[in-house]
Design a protein around this motif. Structure first.
Motif, PDB file in Angstrom:
ATOM      1  N   SER A   1      -1.734   5.729 -15.187  1.00  0.00           N
ATOM      2  CA  SER A   1      -1.681   5.615 -13.491  1.00  0.00           C
ATOM      3  C   SER A   1      -3.488   5.409 -13.877  1.00  0.00           C
ATOM      4  O   SER A   1      -4.281   4.835 -12.345  1.00  0.00           O
TER       5      SER A   1
ATOM      6  N   ASN B   1      -3.290  10.010 -10.151  1.00  0.00           N
ATOM      7  CA  ASN B   1      -1.842  10.184 -10.235  1.00  0.00           C
ATOM      8  C   ASN B   1      -1.301  10.716  -8.591  1.00  0.00           C
ATOM      9  O   ASN B   1      -0.500  10.100  -8.414  1.00  0.00           O
TER      10      ASN B   1
ATOM     11  N   VAL C   1      -2.091   7.328  -7.084  1.00  0.00           N
ATOM     12  CA  VAL C   1      -1.312   6.130  -7.409  1.00  0.00           C
ATOM     13  C   VAL C   1       0.006   6.431  -6.795  1.00  0.00           C
ATOM     14  O   VAL C   1       0.266   5.387  -6.421  1.00  0.00           O
TER      15      VAL C   1
ATOM     16  N   SER D   1      -8.878   5.979  -5.716  1.00  0.00           N
ATOM     17  CA  SER D   1      -8.990   5.945  -6.605  1.00  0.00           C
ATOM     18  C   SER D   1      -9.477   4.921  -7.590  1.00  0.00           C
ATOM     19  O   SER D   1     -10.031   4.885  -9.324  1.00  0.00           O
TER      20      SER D   1
END
Length: 425
Positions: free
Chosen positions: A20, A152, A155, A281
């Motif tokens: 991730s 996580n 993503v 992210s």
């Protein structure tokens, strides 16, 4: 706070977490913009360009897999150069990688503000970007596991957004949009591949987290290869869908090509959400990666040792994280970073040239027997080094000049600081 020697980093991240981190770094806002520029060069063959770029990136990725398996320590490229080439070279590799990724993270934070303005009008881009940097810095401080969990989730959302775009778009693909397949010949296809290469180079962030990954000798290579493979597959499907739905001419003329495709499919909101989570992210993993390089440098007394201290409560290098976030905060608030993208590319690619060279040194050093061995080793390292060097030298001259100045500053810092540290012992 406790010294790093007394409080080591916690091995809390599994394979999914490491994967991730890679996907969070690779699948950024680039796919939402680069597809249009690349289509303008290659036409419908941009799909082929995406595949060629992924294959090209895989040679350097294999070097990272071998090195990550042999030297599973925080700092990634810094540790590889420090151990296998020379301490000064290792320091410069870390210096270049951090400088490039700090600019990349700051740019992504401004991209987040841009996508948020789709939903909330009248926002101050600089303030939003700054608040994001502060927020992700806090998340990083609170623990690698928490950072990984948040990453996580984001993503998963951005991957699902791209899958939704592809799933709906494939039903609207028109075959005539792919003819002629190479309207400008094969060379522009290679040019587009060189451009798209930059969309793949986030996987080294996995290696920077090596001391927090469980079973790193196996999980780091697996995470790198899976991140690259999943990204390449997604990029190929998205580019095929985009060309098939909108046609390459329309993509090339748009400043927001995937937004154009989404509007045609009645999924306009998808790109806004995708852009938000993609940029978030990238910023999150950017702070995560930079701080671990600072941590490794401080542990070797090449920057203030305070930066190698680990919080007993959170198990993270708090001061290194604050430094990473602080530099990004200054950039987004007080500097124009819009023209620094090429500098990022130059510095990161030059660090990749040296990483591939370190992989060659690893191959020749019989002390190391990495759990992961690349097929046809060490050929991949020669190819990766040549490709990275060619791409590094293809950026604009101004970026190369600024990059060289930063490298000289790094050399001066290394020798002056090491002399200062020795005088204190």
């Amino acid at each position: 706070m406790s010294n790093q020697v007394d409080t080591p980093l916690k091995r809390e991240l599994g394979l999914i977490d490491a994967l991730s981190v890679g996907l969070g770094a690779i699948i950024g806002a680039g796919i939402f913009v680069l597809i249009g520029i690349a289509a303008g060069l290659a036409g419908p063959a941009v799909v082929l360009s995406v595949v060629i770029a992924g294959i090209s990136a895989s040679f350097t990725a294999l070097s990272f897999c071998e090195l990550g398996s042999a030297l599973p320590k925080s700092g990634g490229v810094y540790e590889y150069g420090h151990t296998l080439i020379h301490p000064l070279v290792g320091f410069l590799m870390g210096w270049m990688w951090v400088a490039g990724n700090i600019v990349l993270g700051a740019t992504a934070s401004q991209g987040f503000a841009f996508y948020l303005s789709f939903f909330i009008h009248g926002l101050d881009f600089h303030i939003v970007a700054a608040l994001l940097v502060v927020f992700v810095t806090l998340i990083n401080i609170l623990g690698a596991k928490l950072s990984a969990w948040v990453n996580n989730v984001f993503v998963a959302i951005k991957v699902l957004v791209l899958i939704l775009l592809v799933a709906v778009g494939l039903l609207a693909v028109q075959a005539e949009n792919f003819t002629p397949f190479m309207p400008r010949g094969f060379m522009p296809v290679l040019e587009a591949a060189s451009l798209f290469y930059f969309a793949y180079i986030g996987f080294p962030r996995i290696a920077t987290m090596a001391e927090e990954v469980r079973d790193p000798e196996k999980n780091i290579p697996r995470a790198i290869l899976l991140a690259l493979g999943i990204s390449a597959l997604l990029y190929a499907l998205v580019s095929f869908t985009a060309v098939g739905v909108a046609g390459w001419q329309r993509l090339a003329s748009s400043s927001a090509p995937l937004a154009e495709v989404a509007e045609m499919l009645g999924l306009g909101w998808v790109i806004g959400v995708g852009g938000l989570v993609a940029t978030f992210s990238v910023v999150l993993t950017s702070v995560m990666g930079q701080s671990r390089v600072f941590f490794a440098m401080a542990r070797n007394n090449e920057i203030p040792q305070k930066l190698s201290e680990v919080s007993e409560r959170f198990g993270t290098p708090v001061y290194s994280i604050l430094l990473s976030g602080g530099i990004m905060l200054v950039l987004v608030l007080f500097m124009d970073i819009s023209g620094l993208a090429m500098l990022t590319s130059f510095l990161v690619l030059l660090s990749h040239v040296l990483t591939n060279y370190a992989s060659l040194r690893l191959y020749r050093d019989k002390k190391f027997n990495p759990a992961f061995k690349a097929p046809l080793r060490p050929l991949h390292a020669f190819i990766g080094m040549a490709l990275s060097l060619a791409l590094a030298l293809s950026v604009e001259v101004t970026a190369i000049k600024i990059g060289v100045i930063l490298i000289v500053v790094g050399i001066v810092w290394f020798y002056i600081y090491k002399t200062y540290v020795k005088s204190k012992i």
